[in-house]
Each structure stands twice: as C-alpha cells, then as structure tokens.
Design an enzyme around this catalytic site. Structure first.
Site, PDB file in Angstrom:
ATOM      1  N   GLU A  83       0.820  -1.215   0.000  1.00 17.32           N
ATOM      2  CA  GLU A  83       0.000   0.000   0.000  1.00 17.32           C
ATOM      3  C   GLU A  83       0.856   1.268   0.000  1.00 17.32           C
ATOM      4  OE1 GLU A  83      -3.171  -0.090   2.915  1.00 17.32           O
ATOM      5  OE2 GLU A  83      -3.284   2.086   2.939  1.00 17.32           O
ATOM      6  N   LYS A 260      -6.888  -1.117  11.759  1.00 22.86           N
ATOM      7  CA  LYS A 260      -6.293  -1.564  10.487  1.00 22.86           C
ATOM      8  C   LYS A 260      -5.109  -0.662  10.140  1.00 22.86           C
ATOM      9  CE  LYS A 260      -5.820  -1.783   5.827  1.00 22.86           C
ATOM     10  NZ  LYS A 260      -5.003  -0.897   4.994  1.00 22.86           N
ATOM     11  N   ASP A 276       4.708 -14.324  11.720  1.00 22.99           N
ATOM     12  CA  ASP A 276       3.395 -14.875  11.373  1.00 22.99           C
ATOM     13  C   ASP A 276       2.365 -13.753  11.537  1.00 22.99           C
ATOM     14  OD1 ASP A 276       0.914 -16.083  11.344  1.00 22.99           O
ATOM     15  OD2 ASP A 276       1.554 -17.854  12.457  1.00 22.99           O
ATOM     16  N   HIS A 374      -2.522  10.227  -0.549  1.00 23.31           N
ATOM     17  CA  HIS A 374      -2.718   8.871  -1.042  1.00 23.31           C
ATOM     18  C   HIS A 374      -2.797   8.849  -2.565  1.00 23.31           C
ATOM     19  CE1 HIS A 374      -3.661   5.035   0.809  1.00 23.31           C
ATOM     20  NE2 HIS A 374      -4.348   4.754  -0.275  1.00 23.31           N
TER      21      HIS A 374
HETATM   22  C1  MEV Z   1      -5.675   2.885   5.300  1.00 16.66           C
HETATM   23  O1  MEV Z   1      -4.935   1.754   4.944  1.00 16.66           O
HETATM   24  C2  MEV Z   1      -5.652   3.083   6.792  1.00 16.66           C
HETATM   25  C3  MEV Z   1      -6.563   4.196   7.327  1.00 16.66           C
HETATM   26  O2  MEV Z   1      -7.896   3.979   6.868  1.00 16.66           O
HETATM   27  C4  MEV Z   1      -6.493   4.113   8.830  1.00 16.66           C
HETATM   28  C5  MEV Z   1      -7.495   5.003   9.541  1.00 16.66           C
HETATM   29  O3  MEV Z   1      -8.558   5.296   8.976  1.00 16.66           O
HETATM   30  O4  MEV Z   1      -7.198   5.363  10.698  1.00 16.66           O
HETATM   31  C6  MEV Z   1      -6.143   5.538   6.814  1.00 16.66           C
END
Ligand code: MEV
Length: 418
Positions: A83, A260, A276, A374
C-alpha cells in the site's frame, strides 16, 4: 552512522538509499547484492519446500521508514507492504515523535500459551491434581527442548481453567512457556502434545486439542510517545486527533479501520522480518475487544503543555530466530538492518511502528483527509501501470495531480503525449 533521521530519504535514488542503509546497519557487499539482485529473496526450490503445491514466488516492495528512535536507540525500519503512503506515514509519525525523545516501549512478559483441552473429566477434582503435579508436567514439557531450559527459559507455569460448553464442562490446562527469542509455535505445540498423556493419567479425562493459543496476552507490549503540538500543526489539530480517537474508542465500525491503520505499520515490519502476521492480527483484534466491546488499540490524550500523547498496547508474539528467518535471506537481512538483539526488542519496534502509523493516519484524517497524499502515490502506480518509464513517471503524476484527474486512462493519454 547512528542517526535514523535522514533528510529527504524519499528523494534519493535506490543506490543512494542502499548506501545509507549499508552504512547505518553495517551491511556487507553480499547483503547489498542480495537486496539488489535476488528479486525478493527465495528461489523456487526454497518456496517448494516451504509450502505444498508451489508454482512460483510472489514479490512485494521492501521500503525503509526513517526517523525511528525507540528506547533511546535509532532504527531504520524495513517495511514490506503493497500500500502506498504507509512507509511515508510511519516515517513522518516517527519524525514528530523524535523531538520529544522518540518512543518508549516495553514488553511486559514473554510467555507463549499452550492449551490442552481435557474432556470427559470431573473438572473440580482434576484441577487440584494438576496443580499438585505441575512440577512433573513442567519437567516433561522441558525435556522436549534441548535449548530453552539451558537458557533458563522453557515451560514455567501450569494453569487450569474450567469452561462450560453445550457439550458439558471442560478442563483447559495451559502451559506458560518462555520461548526466548523464538515466536515459539512449534515448541509450544510439541510440549503440549508431549504432556497430554500425563495430563490424561493425572485427571482421568481425555485430551483432545493440544495447541498454542495465538491470543498472546502474556506477551503484551506497550509503546508511547509525545507528539509536539507545533509540529502537528497547532492546538486545533491536537484537539481534532483526540476527537478522531474518541470516535474509534466508542464505535466498532471506526475502531476496525483505526486498528487496520495500526496494523499497516506493525504488519509491514512483521512481513519484512518473517513473522506470522495472521497470528499477530488475530491476537490484536481479540485484544481490541478485551473489555467486551471492540475498541481502539491506541489511546490519545494531551499533556499539560498541550502536546499530543499517544499510547499503544497490544499482544505481539514475534521471534528473531527459527521459522522463516532460517530460510528467507531477506527476512534475515531485515533483522540485520534493524540490528535487533532480542524478540522483545523487535516487538517494541513493531508496536512503535503501529503507533506512528496511527498518528499519521489520524492527523491526515482530522485535517485535509488522506486522499490528497494517497492519490499522489496512487498516481505513481497508475503511471507505471500505464507503461511509463521511471523518468516519465514524475511528469505524468504532476500533470494528473494538477488536473485533479488521477486515472489509468489519463495516465495512458499523458504517456502518449510525451
Ligand atoms: C488505510 O490503509 C488506513 C486508514 O484507513 C487508517 C485510519 O482510517 O485510521 C487511513
């Protein structure tokens, strides 16, 4: 060279970056050859021995996050991730943390948990019997490792828990094993299987499962850092980051995305160092729900000076010996780049990477949004996908960003016009 804050690292070409990493981590010529020429590290023959039915190998980008200072030691962090933005975001978060000394991190305990499920048993009378025989159980478990007991490690504790199920009560016997610098899944499973007949003899029950628990609550890591309010962009942004955190702390739908983002940092380092990652994510997500409701793995507050204070707490079962590190030369090299001397040190780094990542994500989300940064990086991917050569990529990206039209079609059109 011991300072990981390397100005404009991202603007340097590959050779310059490699030269910096070589100096920082004292890499040999062979190490550099491996990074430059091995196309990701393993041959088909190695892959064929690692999994079943192999037909090839699969590469991902390996990047370096700069600026990390953890427990007063500087690190360049190898990150393997597909990413865009993640490596830049980690580096940025670490840069802001640096001005207040970087990250402070700690591993509280490092016990692997092995579970032995006993059924058809009178649980109430079996528990004291197990407790009385714990030395015998531990001795038998430790006889299965040649190395751990010599290091003063190995199986240390036996615990019992009763669970009630639709199929009746069950006894869960747990072995707590200090697996040293290994993640320890194999030795944990071996020890559980080895003591199972003894557990049956002691309890009079039947043993069914004998397996490691990936819920590594006895391998908790905490990391924290202060992020300067001026460097973040002022008081308002500090307030907004705290509000953004409160959203995650109180809403599962937001918390999953928030966590995430933390995993973006933690798992990228896990991938680079051959951990892992499924085990790490499964444990982190269970830990996020430890209070009965899924929530944030980080906490954000401000201190008396108005600076932002971030804390992360999560289970991390990691290793720097054994497993894939024995067979994957790049994973081994990434451990060398990090210059870590213990699994606990690696766990501290992975927690700090998660916290840095979370900071950068919240900062972007609570201000201009993440799409601007991004999309610029996404534009680079699109330009390459359109067939642009490296010297053409910047031009195409610049134009697409300027026009606010970032798409594969536009990248192709612009390439044709060059
Ligand atoms: C993207 O990979 C991760 C985000 O969505 C994390 C978040 O929203 O805090 C930018």
């Amino acid at each position: 060279m011991t300072d990981s804050s390397i100005p404009k690292f991202f603007e340097k070409d590959r050779n310059e970056r490699l030269e910096i990493v070589k100096k920082f981590s004292d890499l040999s010529k062979e190490d550099l050859d491996l990074l430059e020429n091995s196309l990701g590290g393993i041959s088909f023959d190695v892959a064929d021995k690692m999994i079943e039915n192999a037909i090839g190998t699969f590469s991902l980008p390996l990047g370096i996050a700069t600026n990390f200072r953890i427990n007063e030691k500087d690190y360049l962090l190898p990150m393997v991730i597909e990413e865009p933005s993640v490596v830049a975001a980690a580096s940025k978060g670490a840069k802001i943390a640096r001005s207040h000394g970087g990250f402070t991190a700690k591993v509280h305990e490092s016990f692997s948990i092995g579970q032995i499920q006993v059924v058809d048993v009178d649980v109430k009378s079996a528990i004291p019997k197990i407790n009385q025989s714990s030395k015998e159980i531990l001795d038998l478990a430790n006889s299965k490792s040649k190395t751990l007991p010599k290091l003063g490690k190995g199986a240390k504790e036996v615990n019992c828990r009763e669970i009630s199920t639709d199929s009746g009560p069950m006894l869960i016997v747990e072995l707590l094993i200090d697996t040293g610098d290994a993640m320890g899944a194999n030795v944990t499973n071996t020890m559980c299987e080895a003591v199972a007949p003894l557990v049956e003899k002691i309890t009079g029950g039947n043993v069914l499962l004998r397996i490691l628990s990936n819920y590594a609550t006895r391998r908790i890591v905490t990391a924290s850092a202060i992020f300067d309010k001026e460097q973040l962009g002022g008081e308002k942004i500090v307030e907004n980051i705290i509000l953004a955190y409160q959203f995650a702390a109180n809403d599962e739908y937001r918390a999953v995305t928030h966590n995430k983002g933390i995993m973006n940092g933690t798992i990228a380092v896990a991938n680079a160092t051959g951990q892992d990652s499924r085990a790490i994510e499964a444990a982190a997500n269970a830990y996020a729900a430890k209070n009965g409701r899924y929530s944030s793995l980080t906490k954000w507050t401000k201190d008396e000076n108005g600076n932002l204070v971030g804390k992360i707490e999560l289970p991390l079962a990691v290793g720097i010996v054994g497993g894939i590190i024995n067979v994957h030369p790049i994973a081994k090299l990434c451990i060398k780049i990090l210059n870590v001397k213990s699994a606990n040190e690696l766990a501290c780094i992975m927690a700090a990477a998660g916290l840095a990542q979370n900071l950068s994500a919240l900062r972007a989300l609570a201000s201009e949004g993440i799409q601007k940064g991004h999309m610029k990086l996404h534009a680079r991917n699109l330009a390459s996908a359109a067939g642009a050569k490296s010297e053409q990529v910047d031009k195409i990206v610049q134009k697409m960003v300027q026009e606010n039209n970032i798409s594969l079609n536009r990248a192709k059109e612009l390439l044709n016009q060059i």
